[in-house]
Structures are given as C-alpha cells and as structure tokens.
Design a protein around this motif. Structure first.
Motif, PDB file in Angstrom:
ATOM      1  N   VAL A 137     -58.289 -29.381  84.233  1.00 35.52           N
ATOM      2  CA  VAL A 137     -57.109 -30.247  84.346  1.00 35.52           C
ATOM      3  C   VAL A 137     -55.843 -29.399  84.469  1.00 35.52           C
ATOM      4  CG1 VAL A 137     -55.683 -31.933  83.114  1.00 35.52           C
ATOM      5  CG2 VAL A 137     -58.181 -32.200  83.178  1.00 35.52           C
ATOM      6  N   THR A 138     -55.749 -28.376  83.640  1.00 38.29           N
ATOM      7  CA  THR A 138     -54.568 -27.505  83.670  1.00 38.29           C
ATOM      8  C   THR A 138     -54.425 -26.845  85.046  1.00 38.29           C
ATOM      9  OG1 THR A 138     -54.800 -27.067  81.298  1.00 38.29           O
ATOM     10  CG2 THR A 138     -53.434 -25.553  82.561  1.00 38.29           C
ATOM     11  N   GLU A 139     -55.529 -26.385  85.599  1.00 35.95           N
ATOM     12  CA  GLU A 139     -55.487 -25.767  86.920  1.00 35.95           C
ATOM     13  C   GLU A 139     -55.075 -26.773  87.986  1.00 35.95           C
ATOM     14  OE1 GLU A 139     -59.374 -24.187  87.352  1.00 35.95           O
ATOM     15  OE2 GLU A 139     -58.993 -22.410  86.090  1.00 35.95           O
ATOM     16  N   GLN A 140     -55.558 -27.997  87.877  1.00 35.38           N
ATOM     17  CA  GLN A 140     -55.181 -29.039  88.840  1.00 35.38           C
ATOM     18  C   GLN A 140     -53.691 -29.338  88.749  1.00 35.38           C
ATOM     19  OE1 GLN A 140     -56.906 -30.311  91.198  1.00 35.38           O
ATOM     20  NE2 GLN A 140     -59.077 -30.543  90.657  1.00 35.38           N
ATOM     21  N   ILE A 141     -53.164 -29.371  87.542  1.00 33.83           N
ATOM     22  CA  ILE A 141     -51.729 -29.634  87.373  1.00 33.83           C
ATOM     23  C   ILE A 141     -50.899 -28.522  87.997  1.00 33.83           C
ATOM     24  CG2 ILE A 141     -49.883 -29.794  85.643  1.00 33.83           C
ATOM     25  CD1 ILE A 141     -51.837 -31.322  83.857  1.00 33.83           C
ATOM     26  N   GLN A 142     -51.311 -27.294  87.761  1.00 32.04           N
ATOM     27  CA  GLN A 142     -50.581 -26.177  88.364  1.00 32.04           C
ATOM     28  C   GLN A 142     -50.627 -26.247  89.891  1.00 32.04           C
ATOM     29  OE1 GLN A 142     -48.662 -24.003  86.759  1.00 32.04           O
ATOM     30  NE2 GLN A 142     -49.196 -25.116  84.874  1.00 32.04           N
ATOM     31  N   LEU A 143     -51.754 -26.622  90.436  1.00 31.75           N
ATOM     32  CA  LEU A 143     -51.888 -26.757  91.882  1.00 31.75           C
ATOM     33  C   LEU A 143     -50.981 -27.864  92.402  1.00 31.75           C
ATOM     34  CD1 LEU A 143     -53.368 -25.795  94.427  1.00 31.75           C
ATOM     35  CD2 LEU A 143     -55.149 -27.493  93.921  1.00 31.75           C
ATOM     36  N   LEU A 144     -50.900 -28.975  91.691  1.00 31.11           N
ATOM     37  CA  LEU A 144     -50.035 -30.082  92.109  1.00 31.11           C
ATOM     38  C   LEU A 144     -48.562 -29.680  92.075  1.00 31.11           C
ATOM     39  CD1 LEU A 144     -51.825 -33.059  90.313  1.00 31.11           C
ATOM     40  CD2 LEU A 144     -51.709 -32.660  92.780  1.00 31.11           C
ATOM     41  N   LYS A 145     -48.188 -28.892  91.081  1.00 30.32           N
ATOM     42  CA  LYS A 145     -46.798 -28.429  91.007  1.00 30.32           C
ATOM     43  C   LYS A 145     -46.438 -27.569  92.218  1.00 30.32           C
ATOM     44  CE  LYS A 145     -46.230 -28.556  85.976  1.00 30.32           C
ATOM     45  NZ  LYS A 145     -46.019 -27.750  84.737  1.00 30.32           N
ATOM     46  N   GLN A 146     -47.395 -26.807  92.693  1.00 28.19           N
ATOM     47  CA  GLN A 146     -47.152 -25.969  93.855  1.00 28.19           C
ATOM     48  C   GLN A 146     -47.047 -26.787  95.142  1.00 28.19           C
ATOM     49  OE1 GLN A 146     -50.324 -23.074  93.887  1.00 28.19           O
ATOM     50  NE2 GLN A 146     -49.892 -22.391  91.770  1.00 28.19           N
ATOM     51  N   ARG A 147     -47.519 -28.026  95.085  1.00 29.97           N
ATOM     52  CA  ARG A 147     -47.529 -28.873  96.277  1.00 29.97           C
ATOM     53  C   ARG A 147     -46.492 -29.995  96.215  1.00 29.97           C
ATOM     54  NH1 ARG A 147     -54.073 -29.912  97.057  1.00 29.97           N
ATOM     55  NH2 ARG A 147     -54.636 -27.757  97.629  1.00 29.97           N
TER      56      ARG A 147
END
Length: 443
Positions: A137-147
């Motif tokens: 989940v944490t990795e997905q959130i970081q990815l979303l922030k980059q997008r």
C-alpha cells in the motif's frame, strides 16, 4: 451463518469509514509446522467476521466510494493440479455467486489495489499486522504521488482499522450468540466428561484427550486454545499446557478448556478433586472462590463494568482469606491494598468471541474527556474467572500450599442482567462430588 449476516456486517463497517475511503482486510496465511507440513489453518478473525471465507491468502476490499464495488474479494483462482494435492478452492466465480460480493483472482491484486487506493481519502488496514500488505500500500501511495500531474490522487491518511472492527465485534449479533451458546454447551459437556473419567493414576493428557474427543464428536474439531490440565502444584502455573503429570490421590486438578466452533471460542475453567472428594482445606478454599465468582457474576449487568465486577470478587476473596488466616490485618485496609492479589494474580475476566481473549476496549473516553471504564451493554460476551493460587513455600500454613483453584464461566450481557452460557458443568462442591461418585471416581 447465512451470507446476509456477512453482508450486514460489511455494511456497518462501510458506514463507519470516512467518506470516499477504502478498507483492506487480509486473510491469514498457512503456517509451516515442520518441513513440508503446516499447522491446521485458522482464518484471521476480522477477515472471517466480514466474509465467512475460510481460504488463505485472500484480500477483502471494502469501499464507500460510488465508483467502486462495496465489497471485492480477491482469492486464489481454481487450479486442478494444486487442488489434487492441497484441497479444493472456491475460486472467484463461485465466490461471487455464493457470497453476495464481487470477486477476482489474486493475480489481479496489484492492479485492483491501485484502483481502490487511487482517489481515496483514507485507506484503512491493520497497521501492526501483515507488513507485506502495508508495504504494498505504501509503495502504491508513493507511486500515485509521482503521478499527480496525470490526475492520480494519493490518499492522505493510513488508518488502523483495528479500532473500528473491534468496536463492531464487541457487540455480538444473534447468529454469533447462537454459535457461542452451542460452543458453551459442547465445552461444558467436555468438562463433565473429564470429571467422570478422572482417577488417580491416570495422566493429565488423558483428561485432555477426553475433552478434545468430545469437542470433535460434536462438530468442534479444534480447541479455542491449548487446553490447561494442571493437577497438584501444576495448577499454580496459570498457562500450564505440558499436561504430562500423573494424577495423584488427594490433589486437585484445574482444567481450563474450551472448544472453537465456527471460529468462535468457549472458555471454561473448573477445579475438582482427583479422588472425587474435597479435603477440608480444599473445600474451604474452593467455596471461597465459588462465592467470589457468584458475587462477580451478579455484578454483570448493563451499566456495570469490569472494575465493579473485580471489586465484588476482591471483597469476597479478601474477607475469606482473612477469615482463613491466610491474610492478616484490618479488612478495609487489606481491601484498599488489594492484598488478595498476592493469591488472585490475574484479572477477573475478558471479552470472548472469535478470539478467546477477544478484541474490544476495556477503557473508553468519558463525556468529560477522561478515561472511563467500558460499560457493559446487551450483546457483550465475557468470562468471569476468579481464582486463588498458593504455591509451595507461600507465607501461609503449609496445609494451604500447592492449592490452585479457578472457576470460569461465559456470560452474555442481556437487558435483564446476564445469561450464563456455561452453567451446565457443575461447580457446587456437592454436585461435583456426586457426579464423580456416580462415575466411580470417588475413592
């Protein structure tokens, strides 16, 4: 339980979420016991509570967003080769049809998890469990922030779901009460069976075997916890589970055992004489614990709490220990000092449900902002279990040494007071002695 029960529970959880949020609840995984063998699978209690689905490595996604399904189950796909070796799988298609929710294969988890998280205000999950899911989940959130420039929206909060699920599970619904009532009946009869089987020269593990046999014969294949069968000085070890000693004439045996039925626990303790007859000292101390248990049970009613129940038991225990000469001093000071805790070394009870020490707060924030005791309300289910333990060498007369007594029942809080679900197993001295004499256990 019918699927409608799980649908209703999920709806209650959805209503408790912040707007535009998702909740993630993981199933348990199989645990290795030794090389190429596993422990019997036991589902994660929260996952079971909201799904009734008993396969490992699944994920439940719950959401109150209008663009997402209210409930989506990710589970293992059908695999004939694996099923030949390890058992049948329900599979997403059958799960969707039978469980009244949408379902998909676990192989789609990464994509579906990102869809659920993207645009959600908050993500609820167990923050202290399943580190792999938290990391994902944490990795997905970081990815979303980059997008974000592409229109993706990362959640601003990670919320521990444990408090919400615990509050919901604390109040049992009718289907849960029915299962727990049956679990209490099965467990009570198992204790009776152990009393009837008990003889000097037999072993603690043989009493345990009688209990487990009765559980399984009545549809409860597993105990809710490792059974405690402690005779003589072994009873002074609170979580004694070796259960390997020979039963000796003149000793007491303390049994703490309960079955697990459809995920729900029973938890009963009884203490009785190996030879079928209490000695004078055993009878005096036993009656004191029994009187304390009655006083504590009488205090279980709506509006009461564990502190009041504890006070009721401690009052009786302190008076009795003073009368027996085990405690010395002035009664009120001994009560104020909680002097009985030298021999009553655990709490008066705990919540009971899918876990034997079930979830649920014991303290709550009062209207004045101060911490207060959680008041009892109808639908709560708890144990009441006073005990006295006097190990060898205690500062008492030696005649009290190695005596250990615990008496425990399972109580449902009702509008009128309480309902004892485990009263079928005897606990009065005369009733125990008569039962054991009738089975040939009195010497």
């Amino acid at each position: 339980m019918e699927n409608s029960v799980f649908v209703q529970r999920r709806a209650q959880l959805i209503a408790a979420l912040q707007p535009d949020s998702v909740a993630l609840i993981s199933a348990a995984s199989e645990q290795s016991r030794s090389r190429d063998t596993e422990y019997p699978f036991r589902q994660h209690s929260d996952f079971w509570y909201y799904t009734g689905f008993n396969e490992p490595d699944a994920l439940l996604i719950i959401s109150n967003r209008t663009d997402l399904a209210p409930a989506l189950l990710l589970c293992r796909d059908k695999d004939p080769a694996q099923e030949v070796w390890h058992g049948r799988r329900l599979g997403p298609a059958a799960a969707s049809e039978t469980m009244q929710l949408q379902a998909a294969a676990l192989t789609e988890q990464s994509t579906l998890l990102q869809q659920a998280i993207n645009g959600s205000t908050a993500v609820y999950l167990h923050l202290t469990e399943n580190s792999a899911l938290l990391q994902q989940v944490t990795e997905q959130i970081q990815l979303l922030k980059q997008r974000e420039k592409r229109g993706d929206v990362a959640p601003t909060q990670l919320v521990d779901i444990a408090q919400l699920t615990a509050a919901q599970r604390l109040i049992k619904d009718r289907s849960e009460i029915a299962v727990m009532r049956r679990a209490g009946q099965i467990s009570a009869q198992a204790h009776i069976r152990a009393m009837q089987y008990c003889r000097p020269g037999r072993f603690e593990y043989q009493l345990e075997a009688e209990i487990l046999h009765h559980f399984a014969l009545n549809g409860a294949r597993h105990p809710a916890y490792n059974s405690i069968v402690g005779s003589g000085e072994n009873g002074c070890i609170l979580h004694y589970t070796d259960n390997s000693s020979e039963l000796k004439a003149g000793d007491l045996v303390l049994i703490d055992a309960g079955c697990e039925l459809q995920g729900y626990a029973a938890d009963i303790s009884r203490t009785f004489p190996v030879s079928g007859k209490f000695s004078p000292e055993q009878a005096e101390l036993y009656q004191l614990v029994l009187d304390a248990q009655y006083a504590a049970c009488n205090a279980v009613q709506p509006g009461s709490n564990f502190a009041k129940v504890t006070a009721a038991a401690e009052q009786v225990l302190t008076e009795g220990l003073l009368g027996l000469g085990i405690l010395q001093g002035e009664l009120q000071q001994l009560i104020a000092d909680k002097a009985c805790k030298q021999y009553f070394i655990h709490g008066i009870g705990h919540w009971l449900g899918l876990d034997v020490h079930d979830v649920g707060a014991y303290k709550v924030n009062g209207s004045d902002g101060e911490t207060a005791e959680q008041p009892f309300v109808p639908g709560m289910l708890l144990t009441i279990e006073p005990g006295l333990y006097i190990p060898h060498g205690s500062p008492t007369e030696p005649r009290w040494w190695d005596l250990a007594i615990r008496i425990e029942d399972n109580l449902l809080v009702t509008a009128e007071g309480h309902d004892n679900l485990t009263t079928a197993v005897p606990k009065e001295i005369d009733a125990i002695e008569q039962l054991m004499a009738a089975s040939g256990g009195s010497n």
